[in-house]
Design an enzyme around this catalytic site. Structure first.
Site, short mmCIF file in Angstrom:
data_model
loop_
_atom_site.label_atom_id
_atom_site.label_comp_id
_atom_site.label_asym_id
_atom_site.label_seq_id
_atom_site.Cartn_x
_atom_site.Cartn_y
_atom_site.Cartn_z
N ARG A 92 -12.11 -10.94 -21.43
CA ARG A 92 -10.96 -10.47 -20.66
C ARG A 92 -10.29 -9.35 -21.44
O ARG A 92 -9.83 -9.56 -22.57
CB ARG A 92 -9.98 -11.61 -20.40
CG ARG A 92 -10.47 -12.62 -19.39
CD ARG A 92 -10.43 -12.09 -17.97
NE ARG A 92 -9.09 -12.13 -17.41
CZ ARG A 92 -8.77 -11.65 -16.21
NH1 ARG A 92 -9.69 -11.06 -15.47
NH2 ARG A 92 -7.54 -11.73 -15.78
N ASP B 120 -1.56 -17.51 -10.68
CA ASP B 120 -2.43 -16.95 -9.64
C ASP B 120 -3.30 -18.07 -9.09
O ASP B 120 -4.53 -18.06 -9.16
CB ASP B 120 -3.30 -15.83 -10.24
CG ASP B 120 -3.87 -14.91 -9.18
OD1 ASP B 120 -3.63 -15.15 -7.98
OD2 ASP B 120 -4.56 -13.94 -9.54
N ASN C 26 -9.93 -17.76 -7.89
CA ASN C 26 -9.88 -17.78 -9.36
C ASN C 26 -10.48 -19.06 -9.92
O ASN C 26 -10.16 -19.47 -11.03
CB ASN C 26 -8.44 -17.63 -9.85
CG ASN C 26 -7.95 -16.20 -9.74
OD1 ASN C 26 -8.72 -15.25 -9.78
ND2 ASN C 26 -6.64 -16.04 -9.59
N ASP D 79 -8.09 -16.83 -14.89
CA ASP D 79 -6.99 -15.89 -14.62
C ASP D 79 -5.62 -16.53 -14.78
O ASP D 79 -4.97 -16.91 -13.81
CB ASP D 79 -7.12 -15.27 -13.22
CG ASP D 79 -8.28 -14.29 -13.14
OD1 ASP D 79 -8.99 -14.15 -14.14
OD2 ASP D 79 -8.47 -13.68 -12.08
N GLU E 267 -2.99 -14.89 -16.35
CA GLU E 267 -2.04 -13.86 -16.79
C GLU E 267 -0.68 -13.97 -16.12
O GLU E 267 0.30 -13.39 -16.60
CB GLU E 267 -2.62 -12.46 -16.56
CG GLU E 267 -2.85 -12.07 -15.13
CD GLU E 267 -3.61 -10.76 -15.03
OE1 GLU E 267 -3.79 -10.08 -16.07
OE2 GLU E 267 -4.02 -10.40 -13.92
#
Length: 370
Positions: A67, A233, A238, A251, A253
């Site tokens: 990532r 998210d 995901n 994911d 973030e």
């Protein structure tokens, strides 16, 4: 949607990345090489994902994913990409829950090796519901599944949220507390206001988004409830699935401390975004899948906590998604892919459904999934 140009997702050269990654790997695992480097077709427009194998005489591992923070020169979707925060979040979730989070291996905070901070994790094998074209469209594995198989996937996916919210002690995620004053929900919304202000700085403002913020104030929960670790998210796009069971949750973030319903609202609305879009293009989609009433009921069964104020939280999800979509549209403008229309609200693909939420009629009717 089928004929619109796909926004570019990277400005980086893959071959150059491969050479630089191999040089960096040699500092962590002497003699190692990065081979079979690929950029997934589903790569998003935020942090980038790279897939590669490690070639080494005695590999402790071989199949990896990386990532990488967004290229600052690429008109980024978010103002800040905090890779150490994501790395730490994944370690906390892995340590304090039974969620299938990929094992994180290395964190590199120095932007020198690849041009931005990054971390490396083990790669999970399986399949992901596609975003383009959306899984609600015909022609993909999830759409082709039986109702029973999709119900199994839905149940397992709601279970991910229930387990995350129940198992990870909020004290272990204090580093995810958002800046500002007031409750975690107040801070969360104020962070979105700040993000919106950043998106429209020097660009046309969105009357629709601003009316949605005003509507949030009218619907504000009387009791916000406890703050828990939110995935952020939280959507099936995901998740890597082995068959119809989650094999990896990706994911992180957008993770934050917030009420449970922030995640639930995002899960419900992001599916509805794809479903509404599919219907607008003349297909039936998946009207029985991830319905709001089913998600709320299953979450309550698993946690003993019936979701509250979901009109607020689904509106909030649609608003947040609108700000992201506006930024992506302005990114396309920046790269000369589209022109700004007279009404900037039309840059938001779901402007009609967001407007219906602001007016209060979106969730009415037998097909609305209430």
């Amino acid at each position: 949607m089928a004929t619109a140009p796909r926004p570019r997702t990277t400005t980086r050269d893959r071959d150059e990345l491969g050479r630089r990654l191999t040089a960096w790997l040699d500092t962590r695992l002497p003699g190692a090489r990065a081979v079979h480097l690929t950029v997934p077709a589903s790569n998003g427009m935020s942090s980038e994902t790279l897939l590669f194998d490690i070639e080494h005489p005695e590999p402790p591992l071989s199949r990896c994913a990386l990532r990488l923070a967004a290229d600052p020169a690429a008109y980024t979707v978010f103002p800040v990409y905090d890779l150490p925060r994501q790395y730490r979040t994944m370690r906390v979730v892995a340590e304090h829950s039974d969620l299938p989070v990929p094992r994180v291996l290395w964190l590199e905070e120095d932007p020198g090796p690849l041009g931005a901070p990054f971390f490396v994790m083990e790669r999970a094998e399986g399949r992901v519901p596609p975003d383009v074209m959306p899984y609600t469209y015909e022609g993909n594995w999830l759409h082709a599944a039986s109702d029973r198989e999709r119900a199994r996937l839905e149940d397992a996916s709601v279970g991910l949220l229930a387990r995350l919210h129940d198992q990870v002690p909020p004290a272990e995620a204090e580093f995810l507390t958002l800046p500002g004053d007031g409750s975690p929900l107040r801070r969360h919304v104020e962070a979105q206001r700040a993000y919106y202000a950043w998106v429209v700085d020097g660009r046309s403002r969105s009357p629709l988004i601003e009316s949605a913020f005003d509507r949030l104030a009218d619907l504000w929960p009387h009791d916000e409830g406890e703050a828990v670790l939110n995935w952020g998210d939280a959507r099936i796009g995901n998740v890597v699935y082995d068959g119809f069971e989650p094999a990896a949750v990706l994911d992180w973030e957008m993770a934050a401390l917030a009420p449970r319903e922030v995640d639930l609202g995002w899960t419900v609305y992001l599916h509805r975004f794809f479903q509404d879009l599919t219907v607008s293009f003349g297909q039936r989609g998946l009207p029985g899948f991830l319905r709001r009433d089913r998600v709320e009921r299953r979450y309550a069964e698993l946690t003993g906590r019936p979701p509250r104020d979901m009109d607020f939280y689904t509106l909030y999800a649609a608003l947040r998604h609108a700000v992201v979509m506006l930024r992506i549209a302005y990114r396309q403008v920046h790269f000369g892919e589209i022109a700004v229309p007279p009404d900037p609200d039309t840059l938001i693909l779901h402007h009609d459904s967001l407007r219906a939420m602001v007016r209060g009629g979106y969730w009415e009717g037998p097909e609305a999934g209430r």
